[in-house]
Design an enzyme around this catalytic site. Sequence first.
Site, short mmCIF file in Angstrom:
data_model
loop_
_atom_site.label_atom_id
_atom_site.label_comp_id
_atom_site.label_asym_id
_atom_site.label_seq_id
_atom_site.Cartn_x
_atom_site.Cartn_y
_atom_site.Cartn_z
CG HIS A 206 4.72 2.66 -5.44
ND1 HIS A 206 5.75 2.33 -5.43
CD2 HIS A 206 4.28 3.27 -4.00
CE1 HIS A 206 6.46 1.91 -4.62
NE2 HIS A 206 6.03 2.27 -3.83
CG ASP B 18 -0.48 3.16 -4.32
OD1 ASP B 18 -0.55 3.23 -4.79
OD2 ASP B 18 0.79 2.72 -3.37
NE ARG C 91 9.53 -1.85 -2.42
CZ ARG C 91 8.67 -0.42 -1.98
NH1 ARG C 91 7.87 -0.35 -1.70
NH2 ARG C 91 9.99 -0.07 -0.96
CB ILE D 151 -1.62 -1.01 0.30
CG1 ILE D 151 -1.25 -2.21 1.25
CG2 ILE D 151 -2.75 -0.22 -0.39
CD1 ILE D 151 -2.32 -0.82 2.71
CD GLU E 134 5.64 0.87 -8.47
OE1 GLU E 134 6.07 2.02 -7.89
OE2 GLU E 134 4.50 -0.07 -8.78
CG LEU F 75 -1.73 -8.39 11.55
CD1 LEU F 75 -3.19 -7.87 10.52
CD2 LEU F 75 -1.95 -9.07 12.86
N GLY F 76 2.16 -7.44 10.04
CA GLY F 76 3.24 -6.14 10.01
C GLY F 76 2.74 -5.21 10.79
NE ARG F 77 7.32 -0.62 12.60
CZ ARG F 77 8.05 -0.88 12.64
NH1 ARG F 77 8.35 -1.82 11.52
NH2 ARG F 77 9.37 -1.08 13.20
CB ILE F 78 1.54 -1.83 6.89
CG1 ILE F 78 2.55 -0.33 6.68
CG2 ILE F 78 -0.12 -1.10 5.50
CD1 ILE F 78 3.15 -0.41 5.30
#
Length: 315
Positions: free
Chosen positions: A281, A258, A234, A232, A263, A153-156
């Site tokens: 990505h 993503d 890594r 979304i 990749e 639950l960081g920024r994203i």
Amino acid sequence: MSKPEILQVGPYPEWDQGPLDAAFTMHRYFEAGDKAAFLEDVGSRIRGIATRGELGANRAMIEACPNLEVVSVYGVGYDAVDLEACREKGIRVTNTPDVLTNDVADLGIAMMLVQSRGMIGAEAWVRDGSWAQRGLYPLKHRVWGKKAGVLGLGRIGYEVAKRLSGFDLDIAYSDVAEKDYARDWTFIGDPVELARHADFFFVTLAASAATRHIVSRDVIEAVGPDGMIINISRASNIDEDALLDALENRTLGAAALDVFEGEPSLNPRFLKLDNVLLQPHHASGTFETRKAMGKLVRDNLEAHFAGEALPTPVL
């Protein structure tokens, strides 16, 4: 006064390349045929590295630039930069957080909706004449009113959870500790228990050696045959072999991804599956955000060489 010389690890859009070329002497590592010889030739003059999150800067590259002062990363992830080598040599490291947060969260929500409602297949159903010839599209699954788990639950992750709340979902999250800004959501410390809670399991935490394969076989099994994993963050955060096994044998209902190991040459097993949504990505892939990211790369480099505080330091 001569311009600082910068090693450019990968290409940037022209709207970034032009200002970089104007402010610095850019050495295009990605265009070199013999990269070792290229580094041997320019390495001693390099004072900065401009790279992308997925390309990073490994120890060999850093050590080939003995006068290196700063690594500026285009992207929020910096796990591909050898931070230990940078610490040893007193090299500053920056990234581009915040400016891409909302776009990444948007794509995560879009992937959940697209995969849950079968929208890719539904469009094909219209285009190939199946609607007219075969009738209504097969039923899919609702989103609203279900349970979501957000791993990190960081920024994203926070922005993902905010968006999920608009769908009346029962939201839980896992992080190193409870967050005082998440009082409306349930804290579940154990990723396996979070997975058991979740119909939709979002992977949004930063990648590091400590988080490698944190979405383990046990976590994937706990999401279960009716659940979906959306990544979304890594690729290294998920045990990709375990994920493929679970998708193939249907012990995991679905995935929306993503990011992938190796990749853009992803494992061909993914291409045979009808229960996974594959994206290239591009979570930060809007004109607005990419321009803001490029500006922040330049701002960090310019601030460093002007002796000013770095806008977004990592080290």
